[in-house]
Structure formats: C-alpha cells, structure tokens
Motif scaffolding. Structure first.
Motif, mmCIF file in Angstrom:
data_model
loop_
_atom_site.group_PDB
_atom_site.id
_atom_site.type_symbol
_atom_site.label_atom_id
_atom_site.label_comp_id
_atom_site.label_asym_id
_atom_site.label_seq_id
_atom_site.Cartn_x
_atom_site.Cartn_y
_atom_site.Cartn_z
ATOM 1 N N THR A 85 1.093 -0.965 -0.252
ATOM 2 C CA THR A 85 -0.143 -0.172 0.093
ATOM 3 C C THR A 85 0.904 0.973 0.308
ATOM 4 O OG1 THR A 85 -1.799 1.036 1.088
ATOM 5 C CG2 THR A 85 -0.145 0.018 2.448
ATOM 6 N N PHE A 86 0.278 2.085 -0.011
ATOM 7 C CA PHE A 86 0.621 3.883 -0.012
ATOM 8 C C PHE A 86 1.292 3.970 1.814
ATOM 9 C CE2 PHE A 86 0.589 8.354 0.100
ATOM 10 C CZ PHE A 86 1.905 8.221 -0.088
ATOM 11 N N ILE A 87 2.873 4.182 1.760
ATOM 12 C CA ILE A 87 2.858 4.398 3.330
ATOM 13 C C ILE A 87 2.035 5.315 4.334
ATOM 14 C CG2 ILE A 87 4.762 6.347 2.509
ATOM 15 C CD1 ILE A 87 6.608 4.851 4.961
ATOM 16 N N ALA A 88 1.525 5.834 4.074
ATOM 17 C CA ALA A 88 0.590 6.954 4.387
ATOM 18 C C ALA A 88 -0.445 6.072 4.969
ATOM 19 C CB ALA A 88 -0.618 7.530 3.893
ATOM 20 N N THR A 89 -1.026 4.262 5.323
ATOM 21 C CA THR A 89 -1.998 3.976 5.956
ATOM 22 C C THR A 89 -0.830 3.286 7.276
ATOM 23 O OG1 THR A 89 -2.124 2.272 3.905
ATOM 24 C CG2 THR A 89 -2.861 1.628 5.874
ATOM 25 N N ALA A 90 0.224 2.737 6.964
ATOM 26 C CA ALA A 90 0.893 2.559 8.537
ATOM 27 C C ALA A 90 1.411 3.583 9.235
ATOM 28 C CB ALA A 90 2.177 1.465 7.632
ATOM 29 N N LEU A 91 2.199 5.068 8.093
ATOM 30 C CA LEU A 91 2.712 6.105 9.355
ATOM 31 C C LEU A 91 1.208 6.690 10.305
ATOM 32 C CD1 LEU A 91 4.292 7.792 6.589
ATOM 33 C CD2 LEU A 91 5.575 6.513 8.296
ATOM 34 N N ALA A 92 0.315 6.457 9.464
ATOM 35 C CA ALA A 92 -0.953 7.533 10.255
ATOM 36 C C ALA A 92 -1.333 6.288 11.462
ATOM 37 C CB ALA A 92 -1.655 7.308 9.750
ATOM 38 N N VAL A 93 -1.102 4.946 11.216
ATOM 39 C CA VAL A 93 -1.021 4.109 12.644
ATOM 40 C C VAL A 93 -0.402 4.166 13.887
ATOM 41 C CG1 VAL A 93 -0.568 1.640 13.552
ATOM 42 C CG2 VAL A 93 -1.946 1.846 11.644
ATOM 43 N N MET A 94 0.897 4.627 12.987
ATOM 44 C CA MET A 94 1.898 5.102 14.037
ATOM 45 C C MET A 94 1.707 6.334 15.142
ATOM 46 S SD MET A 94 5.241 3.918 11.714
ATOM 47 C CE MET A 94 6.338 3.927 12.709
ATOM 48 N N HIS A 95 1.438 7.514 13.774
ATOM 49 C CA HIS A 95 1.425 9.064 14.067
ATOM 50 C C HIS A 95 0.224 8.951 15.463
ATOM 51 C CE1 HIS A 95 2.067 10.576 10.444
ATOM 52 N NE2 HIS A 95 3.606 10.440 10.990
ATOM 53 N N ALA A 96 -1.017 7.837 14.682
ATOM 54 C CA ALA A 96 -1.464 7.424 16.553
ATOM 55 C C ALA A 96 -1.160 6.861 17.640
ATOM 56 C CB ALA A 96 -3.081 6.565 16.118
ATOM 57 N N GLY A 97 -0.129 6.469 17.750
ATOM 58 C CA GLY A 97 0.533 6.623 18.755
ATOM 59 C C GLY A 97 0.593 4.775 19.356
ATOM 60 N N ALA A 98 0.030 4.035 17.899
ATOM 61 C CA ALA A 98 -0.347 2.505 17.661
ATOM 62 C C ALA A 98 0.641 2.296 17.244
ATOM 63 C CB ALA A 98 -1.646 1.802 16.968
ATOM 64 N N ARG A 99 0.691 0.222 16.712
ATOM 65 C CA ARG A 99 1.525 -0.065 16.025
ATOM 66 C C ARG A 99 0.472 -1.035 14.912
ATOM 67 N NH1 ARG A 99 7.047 -3.054 16.111
ATOM 68 N NH2 ARG A 99 7.075 -5.416 15.606
ATOM 69 N N PRO A 100 1.409 -0.508 13.579
ATOM 70 C CA PRO A 100 1.304 -1.424 12.724
ATOM 71 C C PRO A 100 1.270 -3.013 12.142
ATOM 72 C CG PRO A 100 3.136 -0.015 11.903
ATOM 73 C CD PRO A 100 2.897 0.008 13.510
ATOM 74 N N ILE A 101 0.501 -3.918 11.958
ATOM 75 C CA ILE A 101 1.523 -4.795 11.911
ATOM 76 C C ILE A 101 0.858 -5.384 10.352
ATOM 77 C CG2 ILE A 101 1.047 -7.581 12.384
ATOM 78 C CD1 ILE A 101 2.054 -5.805 14.995
ATOM 79 N N CYS A 102 2.198 -5.353 9.722
ATOM 80 C CA CYS A 102 2.117 -6.047 8.152
ATOM 81 C C CYS A 102 1.374 -6.839 7.949
ATOM 82 C CB CYS A 102 2.758 -5.036 7.318
ATOM 83 S SG CYS A 102 3.451 -3.100 7.475
ATOM 84 N N VAL A 103 0.989 -7.437 7.232
ATOM 85 C CA VAL A 103 0.216 -8.800 6.841
ATOM 86 C C VAL A 103 0.424 -8.624 5.107
ATOM 87 C CG1 VAL A 103 -1.173 -8.393 8.138
ATOM 88 C CG2 VAL A 103 -1.739 -8.460 6.601
ATOM 89 N N ASP A 104 0.234 -10.032 4.368
ATOM 90 C CA ASP A 104 0.686 -9.632 3.132
ATOM 91 C C ASP A 104 -0.673 -9.962 2.432
ATOM 92 O OD1 ASP A 104 2.362 -10.658 1.274
ATOM 93 O OD2 ASP A 104 2.708 -12.720 1.548
ATOM 94 N N VAL A 105 -0.491 -10.085 1.223
ATOM 95 C CA VAL A 105 -1.962 -9.455 0.135
ATOM 96 C C VAL A 105 -2.215 -10.615 -0.700
ATOM 97 C CG1 VAL A 105 -1.401 -6.820 -0.037
ATOM 98 C CG2 VAL A 105 -0.622 -8.425 -2.098
ATOM 99 N N GLU A 106 -3.504 -10.603 -1.051
ATOM 100 C CA GLU A 106 -3.893 -11.654 -2.450
ATOM 101 C C GLU A 106 -2.518 -12.072 -3.007
ATOM 102 O OE1 GLU A 106 -8.372 -11.440 -1.246
ATOM 103 O OE2 GLU A 106 -7.713 -10.601 -2.689
#
Ligand SMILES: Cc1ncc(COP(=O)(O)O)c(C=O)c1O
Length: 361
Positions: A85-106
């Motif tokens: 995905t575009f990196i913003a999806t994960a950065l937003a999780v970090m900006h909210a103070g949470a931890r992104p967990i990346c999973v695989d795609v179809e």
C-alpha cells in the motif's frame, strides 16, 4: 504520439468556468477555512457514500490518523495493515501512537489477504485497515467475519476508491469509518491536498470534528488535536467535481475493459471480483522485468508509474517491521507497472500504450 500518465488539464478545461465561479464565491464570502462550502461538500459526499457523516480534513494521511484516534486507537494497540500500500496507511497508525502489523496481500488483486489477517490477530489487535488499492474494494465480508467476533474494528483506507462498490454498497460505508484522500490525481481530486473521514458513527464523527480543529468543541479544547481543517476553496472545487465522478469512473471502466482485451495473455492483469467492481484509480500490470518494460515503453513515448516499488516492511521508516514475512507483497513491489488511465484518455492513446507494451515484451 506521446501519452502522459495523467493529464489534469483535460479534466479542468471544461470545468474552468464553474471552478472560477466557485473560487469567486469563496473569495466573496471570505470563507477560507471550514465554513459553508466545507459543510456543503461534506453533506454531498456523505450522501454519495451512503453514510450519515463526512468530516473534511487537510489530506488523506490526516484523515487516516484522525479516524484512528477518533475511534480510540492509540498506544498499546496493534493495527493490521497490508504490506502492499502507500506508506501513509502505516504511518497514520504510528502517528496515532499504535503499532502497524503488516500482513501479506492476495496474489491476484494485491489487496489485504483475509487469511493473513486471521493469522496475525493477537491479544493487542485493535483494528484492521482494509486498503481498497487501485480502485477495488477488499474482501469486506471475510474481514468482518474475522474482526467482529474478536472485537476488532474494521476501517477503510478509501484513498483510491471514490465510488467503488462492494455488493452494491459504496466504499466509505463498509466499516466503522473510512478515510479518503482527494489528492489532485485521485478519481475525485482537489486542487491541492484534501481528505475526509466518512462514518455512520456519531461519536467517531464528533471526535474527528474536534481532532481536525485542535481538539476544539464548543469553544474549549477537549483533545490534543491537529490543525487539519479542510479549506473552503478545496471544498468548493470538490463540490464542482463530485457530480462528474460517476461519469469519470464509467469512462475509466471502459478504458480498463479495452486494456484487458488488448493485453490479456501478454502480461498479468489484476483479478477483478464481481462483487467489488473497480473504479480503476490505477491500471496495474505485472511482468517479471518491470523496469525494462517501463524503459522500453518510455522510448515509445508512453509514461508509466509504479505503485509501489517497496513493500512496507522494507521501507527505512518502518525498519522495526522488517522481520515481517510478506513474500507476495514483495513480489508485487518487484513486478508492478501502472499504465496511463484517466477519464479523458483517448482511444488512440490507449492503442498507442497497448502497442508499446506488446512490442516491448
Ligand atoms: C492508499 C492510500 N492511502 C493514503 C493516501 C494518503 O493520502 P494523501 O496523499 O492525501 O495524504 C494515499 C494517497 O496518496 C493512498 O493512495
């Protein structure tokens, strides 16, 4: 003939008078930040998506961050996101103070893989973000079936899917809340940065309204918010463009169908599922030597893009996620090439692209 990747001037030329009138209206009212134009656009876009609230903000990234915080996501929480995905999806999780967990795609669609989501659920999992990448909605029913029994919130990153549908319901109305980007080149694009949060949840909407405006509610500051208010000018321009969105999406669908017919067999195409008709924000193809193909079609005058060339765990900003194993996302990153697609692309231009691709393989 040269073919641009995107040409916004073709979208704006026939709207020039209306956009000018919108500009004059905002100038006349000095209604530059929030205000009546923003409220009017919010009402129109909420209705378009089939939700009760739309909260206009400064960008898609701000929409994601504010959406998560408004729904109570924060420190100690894990949020499952796709690795492609575009990196913003994960950065937003970090900006909210949470931890992104990346999973695989179809492999077929490039969208978050429900089986990978199920495998990643743990005691700290608070949310999943379904990114409707390239214009096609994710497998929402499967994701709901994982999220609901586990008390996990399902959010949408609908930055690339204004008008996309899943079983007849529009993106924006498929989870607890959705974040939209109206970046200039999106299917519905502003004349600069803009975004919005859509939701049916009154509390999330109220919290988002406060968070975008430095936490302000009824004259007091009730949360540690942001200055991420939508401009009146951007809202007025978005209101001019919104009535055209369905026609533009129809045109993209026609172009995508023509590409599919011409390119089938030579390159790998995105799998399109009947329950989630795409609005083709991008038209990705996949081929083993992506960079060589891009260079060869460029020699023939065709501009292309890559979305995206690095899986999230391999981005320096997300180094802490590096141990995540997402081989399919890495394969997408190594092989994806986006061909030109925009509503005004001509049949001749499409033909030029297809000839350049097939002769370059
Ligand atoms: C999937 C996705 N998520 C988030 C964003 C972030 O939006 P913005 O650029 O408006 O901050 C974008 C667009 O750029 C996007 O494509």
């Amino acid at each position: 003939m040269t073919v641009p990747f995107v040409d916004l001037s073709r979208q704006h030329a026939p709207l020039r008078e209306e956009l000018g009138a919108a500009f004059d209206r905002v100038l006349g009212a000095s209604s530059f930040v929030l205000g009546t134009e923003v409220e009017a656009f919010e009402a129109r876009f909420a209705e378009y998506c089939g939700v009760s609230h739309c909260v206009g903000v400064g960008s898609g990234t701000a929409a994601l961050t504010i959406m998560l915080r408004a729904a109570g996501i924060g420190a100690g929480d894990e949020v499952i996101v796709p690795a492609h995905t575009f990196i913003a999806t994960a950065l937003a999780v970090m900006h909210a103070g949470a931890r992104p967990i990346c999973v695989d795609v179809e492999r077929g669609t490039g969208l978050i893989d429900p089986a990978a989501v199920r495998a990643a659920v743990g005691p700290r999992t608070a949310a999943v973000i379904a990114v409707h990448l390239y214009g096609q909605a994710c497998a929402i029913d499967e994701l709901h079936a994982i999220a609901e029994p586990n008390g996990i919130q399902l959010f949408e990153d609908a930055a690339q899917s204004q008008g996309a549908e899943y079983r007849g319901r529009r993106a924006g109305a498929l989870g607890r809340a959705a974040a939209f980007s109206f970046y200039v080149s999106k299917n519905l694009g502003a004349l600069g940065d803009a975004g919005a949060i859509c939701t049916d949840d009154d509390d999330v909407a109220a919290a988002a309204r406060a968070l975008r405006d430095l936490g302000r509610r009824d004259g007091r500051h009730v949360s540690a918010g942001y200055n991420e208010r939508l401009d009146g000018l951007q809202a007025a321009c978005l209101s001019v463009k919104l009535p055209h969105l369905d026609d533009w999406n129809t045109s993209r669908r026609r172009l995508a169908a023509a590409y599919r017919e011409r390119l089938a067999g030579g390159v790998e195409l995105v799998e399109e599922k009947p329950e989630s008709p795409s609005i083709h924000h991008l038209f990705p193809i996949r081929t083993a030597d992506r960079d060589l193909l891009a260079a060869r079609v460029a020699e023939r005058g065709v501009s292309t893009g890559v979305h995206y060339d690095t899986a999230l765990p391999d981005q320096p900003a997300l180094a802490e996620l590096r141990d995540t194993d997402t081989p399919v996302a890495r394969e997408w990153a190594a092989t994806e090439l986006s061909l030109p697609i925009f509503a005004e692309l001509s049949t001749d231009e499409l033909e030029t692209v297809c000839t350049a691709v097939t002769e370059s393989l």
